[in-house]
Design a protein around this motif. Structure first.
Motif, PDB file in Angstrom:
ATOM      1  N   THR A  32       1.723  -7.975   6.513  1.00 55.19           N
ATOM      2  CA  THR A  32       0.853  -7.047   7.240  1.00 55.19           C
ATOM      3  C   THR A  32       1.512  -5.687   7.390  1.00 55.19           C
ATOM      4  O   THR A  32       0.893  -4.640   7.146  1.00 55.19           O
ATOM      5  CB  THR A  32       0.488  -7.616   8.619  1.00 55.19           C
ATOM      6  OG1 THR A  32      -0.233  -8.835   8.448  1.00 55.19           O
ATOM      7  CG2 THR A  32      -0.376  -6.636   9.404  1.00 55.19           C
ATOM      8  N   ASP A  33       2.771  -5.668   7.799  1.00 52.81           N
ATOM      9  CA  ASP A  33       3.487  -4.402   7.958  1.00 52.81           C
ATOM     10  C   ASP A  33       3.630  -3.680   6.620  1.00 52.81           C
ATOM     11  O   ASP A  33       3.475  -2.456   6.552  1.00 52.81           O
ATOM     12  CB  ASP A  33       4.873  -4.653   8.555  1.00 52.81           C
ATOM     13  CG  ASP A  33       4.812  -5.113   9.998  1.00 52.81           C
ATOM     14  OD1 ASP A  33       3.788  -4.868  10.652  1.00 52.81           O
ATOM     15  OD2 ASP A  33       5.787  -5.726  10.459  1.00 52.81           O
ATOM     16  N   ALA A  34       3.909  -4.433   5.559  1.00 55.67           N
ATOM     17  CA  ALA A  34       4.060  -3.813   4.243  1.00 55.67           C
ATOM     18  C   ALA A  34       2.765  -3.156   3.799  1.00 55.67           C
ATOM     19  O   ALA A  34       2.761  -2.041   3.261  1.00 55.67           O
ATOM     20  CB  ALA A  34       4.513  -4.857   3.227  1.00 55.67           C
ATOM     21  N   VAL A  35       1.650  -3.840   4.021  1.00 52.58           N
ATOM     22  CA  VAL A  35       0.346  -3.302   3.629  1.00 52.58           C
ATOM     23  C   VAL A  35      -0.003  -2.067   4.457  1.00 52.58           C
ATOM     24  O   VAL A  35      -0.528  -1.079   3.935  1.00 52.58           O
ATOM     25  CB  VAL A  35      -0.732  -4.388   3.754  1.00 52.58           C
ATOM     26  CG1 VAL A  35      -2.135  -3.788   3.682  1.00 52.58           C
ATOM     27  CG2 VAL A  35      -0.544  -5.445   2.679  1.00 52.58           C
ATOM     28  N   GLU A  36       0.283  -2.110   5.745  1.00 56.38           N
ATOM     29  CA  GLU A  36      -0.068  -0.992   6.631  1.00 56.38           C
ATOM     30  C   GLU A  36       0.632   0.302   6.225  1.00 56.38           C
ATOM     31  O   GLU A  36       0.116   1.390   6.456  1.00 56.38           O
ATOM     32  CB  GLU A  36       0.286  -1.346   8.071  1.00 56.38           C
ATOM     33  CG  GLU A  36      -0.655  -2.344   8.713  1.00 56.38           C
ATOM     34  CD  GLU A  36      -0.247  -2.703  10.123  1.00 56.38           C
ATOM     35  OE1 GLU A  36       0.884  -2.306  10.533  1.00 56.38           O
ATOM     36  OE2 GLU A  36      -1.035  -3.371  10.823  1.00 56.38           O
ATOM     37  N   GLN A  37       1.794   0.201   5.598  1.00 55.26           N
ATOM     38  CA  GLN A  37       2.569   1.388   5.247  1.00 55.26           C
ATOM     39  C   GLN A  37       2.339   1.876   3.819  1.00 55.26           C
ATOM     40  O   GLN A  37       2.921   2.880   3.404  1.00 55.26           O
ATOM     41  CB  GLN A  37       4.057   1.092   5.447  1.00 55.26           C
ATOM     42  CG  GLN A  37       4.424   0.760   6.880  1.00 55.26           C
ATOM     43  CD  GLN A  37       5.894   0.431   7.034  1.00 55.26           C
ATOM     44  OE1 GLN A  37       6.760   1.204   6.633  1.00 55.26           O
ATOM     45  NE2 GLN A  37       6.198  -0.719   7.599  1.00 55.26           N
ATOM     46  N   ALA A  38       1.511   1.171   3.069  1.00 61.26           N
ATOM     47  CA  ALA A  38       1.324   1.494   1.654  1.00 61.26           C
ATOM     48  C   ALA A  38       0.021   2.252   1.413  1.00 61.26           C
ATOM     49  O   ALA A  38      -0.983   2.015   2.090  1.00 61.26           O
ATOM     50  CB  ALA A  38       1.331   0.216   0.829  1.00 61.26           C
ATOM     51  N   GLN A  39       0.029   3.125   0.420  1.00 61.74           N
ATOM     52  CA  GLN A  39      -1.192   3.810  -0.007  1.00 61.74           C
ATOM     53  C   GLN A  39      -2.026   2.932  -0.948  1.00 61.74           C
ATOM     54  O   GLN A  39      -3.233   3.124  -1.061  1.00 61.74           O
ATOM     55  CB  GLN A  39      -0.862   5.120  -0.716  1.00 61.74           C
ATOM     56  CG  GLN A  39      -0.428   6.242   0.201  1.00 61.74           C
ATOM     57  CD  GLN A  39       1.063   6.186   0.489  1.00 61.74           C
ATOM     58  OE1 GLN A  39       1.872   6.062  -0.424  1.00 61.74           O
ATOM     59  NE2 GLN A  39       1.427   6.286   1.754  1.00 61.74           N
ATOM     60  N   ALA A  40      -1.358   2.000  -1.629  1.00 59.22           N
ATOM     61  CA  ALA A  40      -2.065   1.149  -2.577  1.00 59.22           C
ATOM     62  C   ALA A  40      -1.412  -0.228  -2.624  1.00 59.22           C
ATOM     63  O   ALA A  40      -0.222  -0.385  -2.338  1.00 59.22           O
ATOM     64  CB  ALA A  40      -2.068   1.766  -3.973  1.00 59.22           C
ATOM     65  N   ILE A  41      -2.226  -1.215  -3.007  1.00 60.87           N
ATOM     66  CA  ILE A  41      -1.777  -2.593  -3.167  1.00 60.87           C
ATOM     67  C   ILE A  41      -2.024  -2.995  -4.608  1.00 60.87           C
ATOM     68  O   ILE A  41      -3.130  -2.810  -5.133  1.00 60.87           O
ATOM     69  CB  ILE A  41      -2.541  -3.540  -2.221  1.00 60.87           C
ATOM     70  CG1 ILE A  41      -2.417  -3.078  -0.769  1.00 60.87           C
ATOM     71  CG2 ILE A  41      -2.043  -4.973  -2.370  1.00 60.87           C
ATOM     72  CD1 ILE A  41      -3.364  -3.814   0.173  1.00 60.87           C
ATOM     73  N   LEU A  42      -1.010  -3.552  -5.251  1.00 63.51           N
ATOM     74  CA  LEU A  42      -1.137  -4.062  -6.612  1.00 63.51           C
ATOM     75  C   LEU A  42      -1.009  -5.579  -6.558  1.00 63.51           C
ATOM     76  O   LEU A  42      -0.034  -6.104  -6.027  1.00 63.51           O
ATOM     77  CB  LEU A  42      -0.049  -3.497  -7.526  1.00 63.51           C
ATOM     78  CG  LEU A  42       0.226  -1.985  -7.472  1.00 63.51           C
ATOM     79  CD1 LEU A  42       1.278  -1.606  -8.504  1.00 63.51           C
ATOM     80  CD2 LEU A  42      -1.047  -1.194  -7.686  1.00 63.51           C
ATOM     81  N   ILE A  43      -2.003  -6.282  -7.121  1.00 61.08           N
ATOM     82  CA  ILE A  43      -2.027  -7.741  -7.103  1.00 61.08           C
ATOM     83  C   ILE A  43      -1.978  -8.250  -8.538  1.00 61.08           C
ATOM     84  O   ILE A  43      -2.797  -7.857  -9.378  1.00 61.08           O
ATOM     85  CB  ILE A  43      -3.289  -8.279  -6.405  1.00 61.08           C
ATOM     86  CG1 ILE A  43      -3.404  -7.710  -4.985  1.00 61.08           C
ATOM     87  CG2 ILE A  43      -3.290  -9.804  -6.393  1.00 61.08           C
ATOM     88  CD1 ILE A  43      -2.323  -8.170  -4.040  1.00 61.08           C
ATOM     89  N   THR A  44      -1.047  -9.149  -8.825  1.00 56.45           N
ATOM     90  CA  THR A  44      -0.919  -9.672 -10.179  1.00 56.45           C
ATOM     91  C   THR A  44      -1.949 -10.750 -10.484  1.00 56.45           C
ATOM     92  O   THR A  44      -2.426 -10.852 -11.617  1.00 56.45           O
ATOM     93  CB  THR A  44       0.487 -10.233 -10.436  1.00 56.45           C
ATOM     94  OG1 THR A  44       0.741 -11.334  -9.539  1.00 56.45           O
ATOM     95  CG2 THR A  44       1.551  -9.154 -10.241  1.00 56.45           C
ATOM     96  N   HIS A  45      -2.291 -11.576  -9.490  1.00 56.16           N
ATOM     97  CA  HIS A  45      -3.284 -12.640  -9.693  1.00 56.16           C
ATOM     98  C   HIS A  45      -3.692 -13.197  -8.339  1.00 56.16           C
ATOM     99  O   HIS A  45      -3.123 -12.828  -7.301  1.00 56.16           O
ATOM    100  CB  HIS A  45      -2.756 -13.737 -10.609  1.00 56.16           C
ATOM    101  CG  HIS A  45      -1.598 -14.504 -10.061  1.00 56.16           C
ATOM    102  ND1 HIS A  45      -0.335 -13.970  -9.948  1.00 56.16           N
ATOM    103  CD2 HIS A  45      -1.503 -15.780  -9.581  1.00 56.16           C
ATOM    104  CE1 HIS A  45       0.488 -14.862  -9.441  1.00 56.16           C
ATOM    105  NE2 HIS A  45      -0.188 -15.975  -9.199  1.00 56.16           N
TER     106      HIS A  45
END
Length: 214
Positions: A32-45
């Motif tokens: 949750t903290d990592a996502v809150e601080q990011a401009q984008a999320i990259l998901i491999t699968h």
């Protein structure tokens, strides 16, 4: 460029004020903290240890500027009609702020013939500075300086991992996807695959929360 290791397959990459998080899944306590601080999320699968669909759905609801990139199954789970959710396939290129990203590979590694293989993409960042393969030993057709190497899970094999490192020929290897290994297992794996082992390249083991410069 800086990399922060989180538990299991999740990492955060930051360069010149741009921050992306790759594979925040349910095995990552601080996702949750990592996502809150990011401009984008990259998901491999779409496997849950790489993709916490509920977490990312909430983040999209709370943050209209957030962008998400992933396979068709990931996009479908998040709502394919959302313009902030981007379906990517091998050969695609895109920029997130100061980070250039290229997409490689197409399929998850085989676990068993009775278990379907979902789509899986790897992400090469910043002109080859870092490669996250997701759950596959796909060799990108580009130089890789730092390789994130999965070392545990129902699909991994140490012999294949050794051949993978030999094929990619990275300058540096950082272990990921290690959560199913004990401390002894991680050390044994690093010895077998590392500088004095089968690959001749040192494997860096990072505790979750550790940040390194690439």
């Amino acid at each position: 460029m800086q990399l922060t290791k989180h538990a299991h397959a999740c990492v955060t990459v930051e360069k010149d004020g741009t921050r992306v998080v790759i594979d925040p899944g349910t095995f990552t306590p601080d996702a949750t903290d990592a996502v809150e601080q990011a401009q984008a999320i990259l998901i491999t699968h779409e496997h849950f240890d790489h993709f916490d669909a509920d977490l990312i759905t909430r983040a999209l609801q709370d943050r209209p500027e957030l962008q998400v990139y992933g396979t068709q199954a990931v996009a479908a789970a998040l709502g394919a009609d959302d313009a902030r959710v981007h379906t990517v396939v091998a050969g695609d290129t895109f920029d997130v702020g100061s980070l250039a990203v290229t997409v490689h590979g197409s399929r998850h590694a085989l676990i068993h013939v009775d278990i379907p293989c979902p789509d899986n993409v790897g992400y090469l960042l910043d002109g080859g500075a870092l490669y996250h393969p997701g759950d596959a030993y796909f060799v990108p057709e580009a130089p890789v300086r730092t390789l994130l190497l999965p070392t545990s899970g129902p699909w991994t094999k140490l012999g294949e991992a050794a051949d993978y490192v030999r094929s990619v020929k990275p300058e540096r290897v950082i272990q990921i996807h290690e959560l199913m290994l004990s401390d002894l297992g991680q050390q044994s794996t690093a010895n077998l695959l590392g500088e004095q082992g089968l690959t001749g390249t040192a494997i860096t083991r990072l505790e979750p929360g550790t940040t390194v410069h690439l």
